[in-house]
Design an enzyme around this catalytic site. Structure first.
Site, PDB file in Angstrom:
ATOM      1  N   SER A 167       0.835  -1.190   0.000  1.00 32.28           N
ATOM      2  CA  SER A 167       0.000   0.000   0.000  1.00 32.28           C
ATOM      3  C   SER A 167       0.881   1.255   0.000  1.00 32.28           C
ATOM      4  O   SER A 167       1.622   1.487  -0.953  1.00 32.28           O
ATOM      5  CB  SER A 167      -0.964  -0.047   1.180  1.00 32.28           C
ATOM      6  OG  SER A 167      -1.950   0.953   1.071  1.00 32.28           O
TER       7      SER A 167
ATOM      8  N   ASP B  45      -9.930  -3.081  -5.589  1.00 35.39           N
ATOM      9  CA  ASP B  45      -9.072  -2.164  -4.843  1.00 35.39           C
ATOM     10  C   ASP B  45      -9.150  -0.774  -5.461  1.00 35.39           C
ATOM     11  O   ASP B  45      -9.171  -0.630  -6.685  1.00 35.39           O
ATOM     12  CB  ASP B  45      -7.627  -2.686  -4.901  1.00 35.39           C
ATOM     13  CG  ASP B  45      -6.706  -2.037  -3.886  1.00 35.39           C
ATOM     14  OD1 ASP B  45      -6.745  -0.792  -3.747  1.00 35.39           O
ATOM     15  OD2 ASP B  45      -5.931  -2.765  -3.242  1.00 35.39           O
TER      16      ASP B  45
ATOM     17  N   HIS C 288      -9.006  -3.752  -0.944  1.00 37.59           N
ATOM     18  CA  HIS C 288      -7.673  -3.310  -0.543  1.00 37.59           C
ATOM     19  C   HIS C 288      -7.205  -4.056   0.711  1.00 37.59           C
ATOM     20  O   HIS C 288      -7.892  -4.076   1.720  1.00 37.59           O
ATOM     21  CB  HIS C 288      -7.671  -1.802  -0.268  1.00 37.59           C
ATOM     22  CG  HIS C 288      -6.298  -1.265  -0.002  1.00 37.59           C
ATOM     23  ND1 HIS C 288      -5.327  -1.226  -0.971  1.00 37.59           N
ATOM     24  CD2 HIS C 288      -5.733  -0.758   1.117  1.00 37.59           C
ATOM     25  CE1 HIS C 288      -4.217  -0.708  -0.466  1.00 37.59           C
ATOM     26  NE2 HIS C 288      -4.434  -0.428   0.801  1.00 37.59           N
TER      27      HIS C 288
END
Length: 324
Positions: free
Chosen positions: A160, A256, A286
């Protein structure tokens, strides 16, 4: 702005096993969307879930040490206890640039220590908004220098926001003439500061990080510069030229918020002649593999990353390994 699929977080697009787990994740999670008023609570919630040093040691199967770079960046270093490591992975945690910790997101990286015989170095980089860009990127590049002094073969990896910083570290290494990287492993990386909500767009209930959260994270990092032409490519790698970079692995869930910018980054790497493997996991929101680690798609995603890293390191087998 990066083109995006308008329905990739609708409930019917989520993997059924992941979708069934979402109510529990939301009930146990932070307030949505993330704001300045909820950031402290979100950080506290995340801190309560960070594994201890004893957890990371796995009953003595992994040696855990704490070090500090010359510039003062704290590091957690996970190594095989029985001998020299074959390579090092600089692993950078996620948290939207505003949260997270060096001991977080290390489940898969700890598996790499046991399964692949690598050392994992995880930096405690400075967080926004207290420390805006370039503080975090500077810390991660310093961690790369520390790692490269001790290991001949280094791969940078991140999840991320950590995927952003891993990509930025690869860009910095290219543009500053080293240290050389063997590869970059980017998991659902946060790459583009222009991925923000449309006017009137509601928060996404079927995601763990949406465009409203993204707006907060990028604004914390960049302030009023977010979204302008003056944003550094080392802050938002989606803006960077990508020629001359090391081989890359990218993966992202089809649900996502970063789907479109990650696929676009892979396409640009291919166009620039950079070896890149891309996986889009059907129905993944996500960070799905952290929230629902036993789901079949989560198991498959972890296996694919490990397989890529193994193949990358096997191809470099025979290079001498330095140790401090």
């Amino acid at each position: 702005m990066t083109e995006r699929h308008p329905r990739h977080t609708a409930p019917e697009t989520i993997d059924p096993v992941l979708l069934a787990a979402l109510p529990g994740l939301r009930a146990a999670g932070r307030a949505r969307p993330l704001t300045a008023g909820t950031l402290a609570a979100a950080r506290a919630l995340g801190a309560a879930e960070v594994p201890t040093v004893a957890d990371l040691a796995r009953g003595g199967r992994i040696r855990v040490e704490e070090h500090t770079t010359a510039s003062g960046v704290p590091l957690y270093v996970l190594s095989p206890p029985g001998g020299p490591a074959r390579a090092a992975v600089l692993h950078i945690h996620g948290g939207g640039m505003v949260a997270g910790a060096a001991r977080a997101d290390l489940t898969l990286a700890s598996d790499w220590v046991e399964q692949l015989g690598v050392t994992v170095v995880s930096p405690e980089y400075r967080l926004a908004p207290e420390h805006p860009f370039p503080a975090g990127a500077d810390d991660c590049f310093a961690a790369l220098g520390w790692t490269a002094e001790r290991h001949a073969t280094v791969v940078v990896a991140g999840v991320s926001a950590g995927g952003n910083l891993a990509a930025a570290t690869a860009l910095l290494a290219r543009d500053r003439g080293g240290p050389a990287l063997a590869g970059q492993l980017l998991v659902c990386p946060m790459l583009d500061d222009r991925t923000v909500p449309e006017p009137g767009e509601p928060p996404e209930l079927h995601n763990t990080w949406d465009r409203w959260d993204n707006l907060f994270g990028w604004t914390a990092l960049l302030g009023d510069a977010r979204g302008t032409a003056g944003v550094s490519p080392y802050a938002a790698p989606a803006r960077a030229r990508v020629d001359g970079l090391p081989p890359a692995y990218l993966d992202v869930g089809s649900a996502d918020v970063f789907l479109d910018e990650d696929v676009a980054y892979a396409r640009r790497l291919w166009a620039a002649g950079v070896a890149c493997e891309l996986h889009v996991w059907a129905g993944g929101f996500h960070g799905f593999e952290f929230g629902v680690p036993d789901a079949p798609v989560s198991v498959a995603a972890r296996r694919a990353r490990t397989d890529w890293l193994r193949r990358l390191l096997d191809a470099r087998q025979g290079e001498p390994e330095r140790r401090a």
